[in-house]
Design a protein around this motif. Structure first.
Motif, mmCIF file in Angstrom:
data_model
loop_
_atom_site.group_PDB
_atom_site.id
_atom_site.type_symbol
_atom_site.label_atom_id
_atom_site.label_comp_id
_atom_site.label_asym_id
_atom_site.label_seq_id
_atom_site.Cartn_x
_atom_site.Cartn_y
_atom_site.Cartn_z
ATOM 1 N N ASP A 1 8.334 3.250 6.474
ATOM 2 C CA ASP A 1 8.537 3.311 5.024
ATOM 3 C C ASP A 1 8.489 4.771 4.578
ATOM 4 O OD1 ASP A 1 5.804 4.144 3.880
ATOM 5 O OD2 ASP A 1 5.225 2.436 5.140
ATOM 6 N N ASP A 2 9.011 5.046 3.392
ATOM 7 C CA ASP A 2 8.978 6.402 2.845
ATOM 8 C C ASP A 2 8.066 6.463 1.617
ATOM 9 O OD1 ASP A 2 10.479 4.947 1.104
ATOM 10 O OD2 ASP A 2 12.275 6.211 1.218
ATOM 11 N N GLY A 3 6.959 5.730 1.728
ATOM 12 C CA GLY A 3 6.011 5.662 0.614
ATOM 13 C C GLY A 3 4.979 6.775 0.640
ATOM 14 N N ARG A 4 3.767 6.443 0.152
ATOM 15 C CA ARG A 4 2.730 7.454 -0.055
ATOM 16 C C ARG A 4 2.106 7.957 1.243
ATOM 17 N NH1 ARG A 4 -1.277 4.623 -4.138
ATOM 18 N NH2 ARG A 4 -0.809 2.857 -2.761
ATOM 19 N N GLY A 5 2.242 7.255 2.297
ATOM 20 C CA GLY A 5 1.645 7.675 3.551
ATOM 21 C C GLY A 5 0.225 7.171 3.712
ATOM 22 N N HIS B 1 0.802 -1.228 0.000
ATOM 23 C CA HIS B 1 0.000 0.000 0.000
ATOM 24 C C HIS B 1 0.833 1.275 0.000
ATOM 25 C CE1 HIS B 1 -3.620 -2.382 0.613
ATOM 26 N NE2 HIS B 1 -2.995 -3.030 1.597
ATOM 27 N N ALA B 2 2.108 1.211 0.347
ATOM 28 C CA ALA B 2 2.918 2.433 0.395
ATOM 29 C C ALA B 2 3.545 2.766 -0.952
ATOM 30 C CB ALA B 2 4.016 2.301 1.461
ATOM 31 N N PHE B 3 3.655 1.769 -1.836
ATOM 32 C CA PHE B 3 4.364 1.996 -3.095
ATOM 33 C C PHE B 3 3.504 1.502 -4.263
ATOM 34 C CE2 PHE B 3 7.478 1.111 0.246
ATOM 35 C CZ PHE B 3 8.231 2.273 0.215
#
Length: 488
Positions: free
Chosen positions: A432-436, A401-403
């Motif tokens: 993680d440094d994904g979409r949030g 879900h984050a990327f």
């Protein structure tokens, strides 16, 4: 003892090692003497003595109610110490001392190493219960006298023969006195009972112990030396012999009070029941490991069946659900595989976490760097199994879900052991440094099946807390705080 010797004396490290070797052996001297032992070492300036070790007998009343270690006394106050140190001989002169209305016989034994006297052992015998000695007590006292002469001559303890005081036989377990030819002169009742356990139907006195032991417990396979030689007491050795469904532990101590072997002491203990329990535990451990191995194999079979079924699914949603189930089953299988290789129900979870990371990373939609920092440490199996599932779900959720396909990013699992001695904790952060997170997201109320599993396992089974919040700069942060047992 290390601190006292280094602080107050001029002894070298090799001298200190000799004293340690002596102290590892002198419970035997104390028990055979029915006496307390105190080791006195002269101070650096030679004006005083410092007591660096003390031993009380298991076979008689103590002469010292208080701990003597660390006491300092000036030269001249105890003449027997001075005489033993200066003249290098055992000193037994003098009338008994009275301590709290108890008569105490005091003797001094010089401790010699390589021709130098390092210190003096004060042997203190409580005379309040003195009576006509039995044959056993006379044998004890004669053996103690021989050992004391060997200490004074520097031939006891035996170099390189460090003794485990907890595992080695003691005088009260069983004692046999041999002459120079290996013939039994005296055997204590416990020693006789131990040999009866091996199958002896007669008395021990007058028999050659080495030959008798070899007949009762013949050796099987290659050995360093024959049982007959070991039980004859020609050299300081320790071994176990087994026969007639009995097991006894033997320790031979050659007696050389004047440089020539006059006989030997053989200490022995019946360890039949102890070895039987150890074998039962080994069998139990092997059974538990085999069970974990079979559970792991069965879980892998289940995962393979689910994977096979997913390939036959026409629905993408159904196929993905089965693949998630495969990863959940796989995370549990990893724990059981680790448990199958251990002797206890505890696992090094860092290895499991790394394998879970590698397994989940296979579903990465882009170039995602998955890494671990910190250490989980050793965890009990009842914590490791649900935690592996929790970690699988959290990582799987982050990657799904984050990327989006083609993204580049990172997922970091950070572990920290903390808390207090009374309440040890494990803090786990997955970032993680994904979409949030989507707007209005509440980790305690909303979420997919995976997050519901995480909440149930963390709060219900592990008794911890779970939260999912936006990361400080970008992405999402999951925080798990669970109680764990102390690392042993």
């Amino acid at each position: 003892m290390n601190d006292l010797v280094r602080q107050h004396t001029a002894l070298s490290e090799s001298d200190l090692e000799w004293l340690h070797l002596l102290v590892s052996e002198w419970q035997l001297l104390s028990d055979l003497s029915f006496a307390d032992l105190v080791l006195w070492v002269p101070t650096l300036d030679g004006t005083r003595y410092v007591s660096v070790a003390q031993m009380r007998p298991n076979t008689g009343p103590t002469s010292y109610q208080d701990d003597m270690v660390g006491h300092l006394v000036p030269r001249g106050r105890r003449p027997l110490l001075d005489a033993a140190l200066d003249e290098g001989r055992i000193v037994r002169e003098g009338d008994p001392e009275w301590r709290e209305e108890v008569p105490v016989r005091v003797e001094s034994i010089p401790v010699r190493r390589e021709g130098r006297v390092l210190g003096v052992i004060a042997r203190n015998t409580n005379l309040l219960t003195v009576r006509t000695p039995s044959r056993l007590e006379l044998t004890y006292l004669q053996s103690a006298s021989d050992l004391a002469q060997m200490i004074a001559a520097g031939s006891f303890p035996f170099p390189g023969q460090q003794v485990d005081m907890d595992a080695s036989p003691r005088a009260g377990d069983g004692l046999i006195r041999l002459d120079a030819d290996g013939i039994v002169q005296y055997a204590s009742p416990n020693a006789l009972s131990a040999y009866h356990r091996l199958g002896l139907a007669s008395d021990l006195v007058g028999q050659h112990l080495g030959q008798l032991t070899a007949d009762l417990a013949p050796s099987r396979g290659p050995v360093d030396e024959s049982i007959a030689k070991l039980a004859s007491g020609y050299a300081p050795r320790e071994a176990e012999v087994e026969g007639n469904d009995g097991v006894i532990q033997l320790r031979a101590i050659p007696l050389k009070p004047k440089g020539t072997r006059i006989g030997s002491l053989v200490l022995l203990r019946d360890v039949t029941e102890l070895r039987r329990r150890e074998r039962e535990l080994i069998t139990k451990d092997a059974t538990i490991r085999e069970i974990h191995h079979r559970v792991k194999n069965n879980l892998q079979t289940v995962a393979a069946l689910l994977r096979l079924q997913s390939r036959r699914m026409d629905s993408d949603q159904g196929r993905e659900a089965l693949n998630e189930a495969v990863r959940r089953v796989g995370s549990i299988a990893i724990v059981h595989e680790t448990l199958s290789q251990n002797l206890d129900e505890r696992v090094q979870f860092d290895e499991i976490a790394d394998r879970v990371l590698a397994m989940v990373a296979e579903i990465s939609p882009g170039k995602i760097d998955c890494r671990r920092t910190g250490r989980f440490g050793i965890l009990d199996a009842e914590v490791a199994t649900p935690l592996s599932m929790v970690l699988t779900e959290v990582l799987q959720n982050a990657l799904e879900h984050a990327f989006v396909p083609g993204d580049q990013g990172s997922v970091e699992v950070a572990a920290l052991r903390g808390g207090t001695r009374e309440d040890p904790r494990l803090l786990i952060t997955v970032r993680d440094d994904g979409r949030g997170l989507p707007e209005g997201f509440d980790a305690k109320r909303t979420g997919n099946l995976g997050l519901q599993i995480v909440r149930t396992l963390v709060e219900g089974e592990l008794g911890g807390s779970f939260d999912m919040v936006p990361a400080p700069e970008r992405g999402t942060k999951v925080v798990l705080d669970i109680p764990v047992g102390p690392e042993k």
